[in-house]
Design a protein around this motif. Structure first.
Motif, mmCIF file in Angstrom:
data_model
loop_
_atom_site.group_PDB
_atom_site.id
_atom_site.type_symbol
_atom_site.label_atom_id
_atom_site.label_comp_id
_atom_site.label_asym_id
_atom_site.label_seq_id
_atom_site.Cartn_x
_atom_site.Cartn_y
_atom_site.Cartn_z
ATOM 1 N N GLU A 98 -10.691 13.453 26.615
ATOM 2 C CA GLU A 98 -9.662 14.459 26.356
ATOM 3 C C GLU A 98 -8.706 13.997 25.257
ATOM 4 N N ALA A 99 -8.347 12.728 25.252
ATOM 5 C CA ALA A 99 -7.461 12.193 24.222
ATOM 6 C C ALA A 99 -8.129 12.257 22.857
ATOM 7 N N ARG A 100 -9.424 11.909 22.803
ATOM 8 C CA ARG A 100 -10.164 11.966 21.537
ATOM 9 C C ARG A 100 -10.143 13.376 20.980
ATOM 10 N N ARG A 101 -10.434 14.360 21.835
ATOM 11 C CA ARG A 101 -10.457 15.749 21.379
ATOM 12 C C ARG A 101 -9.065 16.225 20.976
ATOM 13 N N ALA A 102 -8.038 15.838 21.741
ATOM 14 C CA ALA A 102 -6.667 16.269 21.430
ATOM 15 C C ALA A 102 -6.211 15.720 20.087
ATOM 16 N N MET A 103 -6.675 14.529 19.718
ATOM 17 C CA MET A 103 -6.288 13.923 18.445
ATOM 18 C C MET A 103 -7.200 14.363 17.302
ATOM 19 N N GLY A 104 -8.245 15.125 17.616
ATOM 20 C CA GLY A 104 -9.140 15.622 16.576
ATOM 21 C C GLY A 104 -10.122 14.597 16.051
ATOM 22 N N LEU A 105 -10.397 13.560 16.838
ATOM 23 C CA LEU A 105 -11.336 12.526 16.407
ATOM 24 C C LEU A 105 -12.772 12.954 16.702
ATOM 25 N N PRO A 106 -13.724 12.530 15.889
ATOM 26 C CA PRO A 106 -15.113 12.944 16.097
ATOM 27 C C PRO A 106 -15.735 12.240 17.307
ATOM 28 N N ASP A 107 -16.719 12.899 17.899
ATOM 29 C CA ASP A 107 -17.458 12.315 19.017
ATOM 30 C C ASP A 107 -18.585 11.457 18.446
ATOM 31 N N LEU A 108 -18.474 10.154 18.565
ATOM 32 C CA LEU A 108 -19.460 9.230 18.005
ATOM 33 C C LEU A 108 -20.452 8.734 19.057
ATOM 34 N N THR A 109 -20.490 9.383 20.223
ATOM 35 C CA THR A 109 -21.387 8.954 21.293
ATOM 36 C C THR A 109 -22.848 8.922 20.853
ATOM 37 N N PRO A 110 -23.375 9.966 20.186
ATOM 38 C CA PRO A 110 -24.782 9.898 19.764
ATOM 39 C C PRO A 110 -25.052 8.728 18.803
ATOM 40 N N LEU A 111 -24.128 8.485 17.882
ATOM 41 C CA LEU A 111 -24.277 7.385 16.944
ATOM 42 C C LEU A 111 -24.253 6.044 17.688
ATOM 43 N N HIS A 112 -23.335 5.907 18.621
ATOM 44 C CA HIS A 112 -23.235 4.682 19.414
ATOM 45 C C HIS A 112 -24.515 4.459 20.218
ATOM 46 N N ASP A 113 -25.024 5.503 20.833
ATOM 47 C CA ASP A 113 -26.252 5.375 21.626
ATOM 48 C C ASP A 113 -27.434 4.939 20.759
ATOM 49 N N ARG A 114 -27.546 5.517 19.544
ATOM 50 C CA ARG A 114 -28.628 5.122 18.645
ATOM 51 C C ARG A 114 -28.476 3.668 18.207
ATOM 52 N N TYR A 115 -27.238 3.239 17.928
ATOM 53 C CA TYR A 115 -26.988 1.860 17.506
ATOM 54 C C TYR A 115 -27.373 0.882 18.612
ATOM 55 N N VAL A 116 -26.948 1.163 19.831
ATOM 56 C CA VAL A 116 -27.259 0.268 20.953
ATOM 57 C C VAL A 116 -28.762 0.218 21.191
ATOM 58 N N ALA A 117 -29.435 1.370 21.142
ATOM 59 C CA ALA A 117 -30.882 1.392 21.330
ATOM 60 C C ALA A 117 -31.581 0.581 20.240
ATOM 61 N N SER A 118 -31.134 0.723 19.001
ATOM 62 C CA SER A 118 -31.714 -0.032 17.890
ATOM 63 C C SER A 118 -31.480 -1.525 18.064
ATOM 64 N N LEU A 119 -30.279 -1.900 18.482
ATOM 65 C CA LEU A 119 -29.951 -3.306 18.692
ATOM 66 C C LEU A 119 -30.816 -3.902 19.796
ATOM 67 N N LEU A 120 -30.971 -3.178 20.901
ATOM 68 C CA LEU A 120 -31.797 -3.667 22.005
ATOM 69 C C LEU A 120 -33.263 -3.776 21.597
ATOM 70 N N GLU A 121 -33.734 -2.812 20.803
ATOM 71 C CA GLU A 121 -35.115 -2.847 20.330
ATOM 72 C C GLU A 121 -35.339 -4.037 19.409
#
Length: 77
Positions: A13-36
């Protein structure tokens, strides 16, 4: 006069209220790539090289990080 306002928000909610982008998909791809890339094999040299690439710090700065990690991972003697 002093006014205090307390706002009870979740991180999302704080992220959305401040107008910051949702980087969850990017974070998930980065973690998956790192683990791979690591392929289940984590060696101290790999972590050291990764930490060096994250921040431009000299050897003294890196020694401080190393000391903090060693203290955090110590088994209570």
């Amino acid at each position: 006069m002093k006014v205090t306002v307390n706002v009870d928000l979740t991180p999302e909610e704080a992220r959305r209220a401040m107008g910051l982008p949702d980087l969850t998909p990017l974070h998930d791809r980065y973690v998956a790539s790192l683990l791979e890339t690591m392929n289940g094999q984590v060696r101290p040299e790999m972590l050291e090289n990764m930490m060096k690439s994250w921040a431009p710090m000299n050897e003294a700065g890196f020694a401080i990080w190393r000391q903090m990690f060693e203290q955090a991972t110590k088994t209570g003697n």
